[in-house]
Design a protein around this motif. Structure first.
Motif, PDB file in Angstrom:
ATOM      1  N   PHE A  13       0.836  -1.211   0.000  1.00 16.67           N
ATOM      2  CA  PHE A  13       0.000   0.000   0.000  1.00 16.67           C
ATOM      3  C   PHE A  13       0.863   1.251   0.000  1.00 16.67           C
ATOM      4  N   ASP A  14       1.827   1.316   0.902  1.00 17.90           N
ATOM      5  CA  ASP A  14       2.690   2.504   0.991  1.00 17.90           C
ATOM      6  C   ASP A  14       3.504   2.696  -0.285  1.00 17.90           C
ATOM      7  N   ALA A  15       3.930   1.599  -0.904  1.00 19.90           N
ATOM      8  CA  ALA A  15       4.729   1.679  -2.127  1.00 19.90           C
ATOM      9  C   ALA A  15       3.913   2.224  -3.292  1.00 19.90           C
ATOM     10  N   VAL A  16       2.644   1.797  -3.387  1.00 19.42           N
ATOM     11  CA  VAL A  16       1.768   2.314  -4.442  1.00 19.42           C
ATOM     12  C   VAL A  16       1.445   3.779  -4.164  1.00 19.42           C
ATOM     13  N   SER A  17       1.190   4.102  -2.922  1.00 21.65           N
ATOM     14  CA  SER A  17       0.884   5.478  -2.542  1.00 21.65           C
ATOM     15  C   SER A  17       2.036   6.430  -2.882  1.00 21.65           C
ATOM     16  N   ALA A  18       3.266   5.977  -2.662  1.00 22.68           N
ATOM     17  CA  ALA A  18       4.451   6.805  -2.899  1.00 22.68           C
ATOM     18  C   ALA A  18       4.894   6.800  -4.356  1.00 22.68           C
ATOM     19  N   GLY A  19       4.323   5.927  -5.176  1.00 25.91           N
ATOM     20  CA  GLY A  19       4.726   5.845  -6.579  1.00 25.91           C
ATOM     21  C   GLY A  19       5.918   4.943  -6.822  1.00 25.91           C
ATOM     22  N   ILE A  20       6.373   4.237  -5.798  1.00 27.97           N
ATOM     23  CA  ILE A  20       7.446   3.252  -5.981  1.00 27.97           C
ATOM     24  C   ILE A  20       6.931   2.131  -6.882  1.00 27.97           C
ATOM     25  N   LEU A  21       5.664   1.798  -6.685  1.00 25.13           N
ATOM     26  CA  LEU A  21       4.962   0.866  -7.554  1.00 25.13           C
ATOM     27  C   LEU A  21       3.828   1.606  -8.245  1.00 25.13           C
ATOM     28  N   ASP A  22       3.590   1.260  -9.498  1.00 28.38           N
ATOM     29  CA  ASP A  22       2.421   1.804 -10.185  1.00 28.38           C
ATOM     30  C   ASP A  22       1.172   1.044  -9.784  1.00 28.38           C
ATOM     31  N   LEU A  23       1.344  -0.247  -9.487  1.00 26.04           N
ATOM     32  CA  LEU A  23       0.190  -1.088  -9.194  1.00 26.04           C
ATOM     33  C   LEU A  23       0.571  -2.176  -8.196  1.00 26.04           C
ATOM     34  N   GLY A  24      -0.368  -2.503  -7.318  1.00 26.01           N
ATOM     35  CA  GLY A  24      -0.154  -3.568  -6.340  1.00 26.01           C
ATOM     36  C   GLY A  24      -1.327  -4.523  -6.312  1.00 26.01           C
ATOM     37  N   CYS A  25      -1.051  -5.821  -6.275  1.00 25.32           N
ATOM     38  CA  CYS A  25      -2.076  -6.858  -6.172  1.00 25.32           C
ATOM     39  C   CYS A  25      -1.961  -7.478  -4.785  1.00 25.32           C
ATOM     40  N   THR A  26      -2.964  -7.269  -3.951  1.00 29.77           N
ATOM     41  CA  THR A  26      -2.806  -7.592  -2.545  1.00 29.77           C
ATOM     42  C   THR A  26      -4.144  -7.972  -1.906  1.00 29.77           C
ATOM     43  N   TRP A  27      -4.272  -7.778  -0.606  1.00 30.81           N
ATOM     44  CA  TRP A  27      -5.493  -8.072   0.145  1.00 30.81           C
ATOM     45  C   TRP A  27      -5.695  -6.962   1.159  1.00 30.81           C
ATOM     46  N   ALA A  28      -6.884  -6.381   1.178  1.00 31.63           N
ATOM     47  CA  ALA A  28      -7.143  -5.186   1.985  1.00 31.63           C
ATOM     48  C   ALA A  28      -6.942  -5.393   3.480  1.00 31.63           C
ATOM     49  N   GLY A  29      -7.191  -6.602   3.963  1.00 30.15           N
ATOM     50  CA  GLY A  29      -7.112  -6.839   5.404  1.00 30.15           C
ATOM     51  C   GLY A  29      -5.754  -6.590   6.023  1.00 30.15           C
ATOM     52  N   TRP A  30      -4.684  -6.556   5.212  1.00 31.91           N
ATOM     53  CA  TRP A  30      -3.352  -6.293   5.753  1.00 31.91           C
ATOM     54  C   TRP A  30      -3.252  -4.902   6.375  1.00 31.91           C
ATOM     55  N   TRP A  31      -4.125  -3.978   5.960  1.00 33.50           N
ATOM     56  CA  TRP A  31      -3.968  -2.576   6.395  1.00 33.50           C
ATOM     57  C   TRP A  31      -4.864  -2.227   7.574  1.00 33.50           C
ATOM     58  N   ILE A  32      -5.317  -3.224   8.338  1.00 32.60           N
ATOM     59  CA  ILE A  32      -6.249  -2.979   9.435  1.00 32.60           C
ATOM     60  C   ILE A  32      -5.682  -2.001  10.470  1.00 32.60           C
ATOM     61  N   GLY A  33      -4.364  -1.998  10.646  1.00 38.16           N
ATOM     62  CA  GLY A  33      -3.754  -1.084  11.605  1.00 38.16           C
ATOM     63  C   GLY A  33      -3.889   0.373  11.202  1.00 38.16           C
TER      64      GLY A  33
END
Length: 359
Positions: free
Chosen positions: A82-102
């Motif tokens: 999430f942070d990498a996509v937000s910062a533009g380090i990655l253009d796209l991320g394939c993941t699972w939303a539950g990781w960001w519960i914190g």
């Protein structure tokens, strides 16, 4: 002579027009996106749909947009997608939303990781027609991230792998149980000692006795990880996660640089990839469960109705507590409940039993 000059002039004018118009008809510039999954290449149902999606985008756009997909940990740690996509380090991320519960407590609702969550068909309906995708984007507003349709969808997880039988909720008392999120909060109320571990560490932790029981994913994924080799008991169904949409995150600036035509093709590719993943998983999970049922020394059993009823009650209590603390969590939960009230009575009315076909 005059005629020759006229022809020469005409040719010169045509050449000038062609040179002027060349940029209009030039081959579109190729766009290359850097992308990463949260999951390793060896896990079916998690990494494969991401690769399928990337390949489909290249085909649909005739190579104008190329998504270079990388497995988990290749560019950034899996839980930093999430942070990498937000910062533009990655253009796209394939993941699972539950990781960001914190960071985003409501993310667990989009990951559908809580007792008695939505079934797969209802979850897809909520995302596409019940306002789910809009709320998903609202959650991340201001973080430079856009949520696109899910690139895949997992079916029901296995409920519990264990060395000792768990036949009542009392059996959870004192058990060192690997899980994450809201389900962990529920297990703590049952007296379990919750341990959060990444997927790569679960098997060795079970093998060494660091944990007594665990849940990780669907039958096909769990079979790949080999839990049946070290556990004697498997409990189903996975009421703690009836299905799981796989999250597609794209950097907002990267997305806005695409033409409307390319954006549409990306979204079409995601929908096809999700459909492909669901159908692949249906067969793979059925085959894996058939394998477990025949595996020597492994006992597969179902949760009792009494256990399910109590788990749902505890889950609702935890959800209520989160809702009181977080208005957005409450907003998303209400949206899901309202949608379920609308569609589930109809689904229950028309749903057929599952006897084996006899011909």
């Amino acid at each position: 002579m005059r005629q020759q000059k006229s022809v020469t002039l005409m040719i010169s004018v045509m050449m000038a027009l062609l040179i002027w118009a060349a940029p209009i008809y030039a081959t579109p510039k190729k766009i290359v996106w850097r992308a990463q999954s949260s999951y390793p290449a060896g896990l079916p149902q998690l990494y494969s749909p991401a690769v399928h999606f990337a390949k489909l985008v290249e085909k649909l756009t005739d190579g104008q947009l190329i998504i270079k997909m990388h497995p988990g940990g290749s560019i950034v740690p899996s839980k930093e997608i999430f942070d990498a996509v937000s910062a533009g380090i990655l253009d796209l991320g394939c993941t699972w939303a539950g990781w960001w519960i914190g960071k985003f407590p409501a993310s667990v609702l989009f990951g559908n990781s809580f007792p008695n969550g939505l079934q797969m068909y209802e979850m897809l309906g909520w995302i596409y027609t019940g306002g789910g995708l809009e709320l998903w984007n609202e959650m991340y507003k201001g973080h430079g991230v856009k949520v696109l349709p899910p690139y895949g969808m997992l079916g029901s997880e296995n409920f519990c792998w264990s060395r000792k039988p768990i036949n009542s909720l009392r059996d959870f008392k004192g058990v060192k149980f690997r899980t994450v999120g809201i389900w962990g909060k529920c297990l703590e109320r049952l007296g379990a000692r919750v341990v959060s571990l990444p997927g790569s560490e679960v098997y060795p932790a079970m093998e060494r006795g660091v944990i007594d029981a665990c849940e990780f994913a669907t039958p096909a994924i769990d079979k790949k990880l080999g839990f049946h080799e070290i556990c004697k008991y498997l409990k189903v169904p996975g009421i703690h996660e009836p299905c799981a949409p796989l999250e597609t995150l794209v950097n907002k600036k990267s997305w806005e640089k695409l033409s409307k035509d390319l954006q549409l093709k990306v979204e079409v590719a995601l929908k096809e990839s999700c459909f492909w993943a669901i159908n692949q998983a249906l067969k793979q999970d059925a085959e894996a469960m058939e394998f477990f049922l025949k595996y020597p020394g492994l006992k597969v059993s179902k949760l009792s109705p009494q256990m399910i009823e109590k788990i749902v009650k505890i889950g609702n209590e935890v959800l209520d507590e989160y809702s009181k603390k977080d208005p957005f969590f409450a907003k998303v939960l209400k949206s899901q409940i309202d949608f379920r009230k609308k569609v589930e009575p109809y689904a229950a009315l028309i749903r057929l039993p599952y006897p084996y076909a006899k011909y």
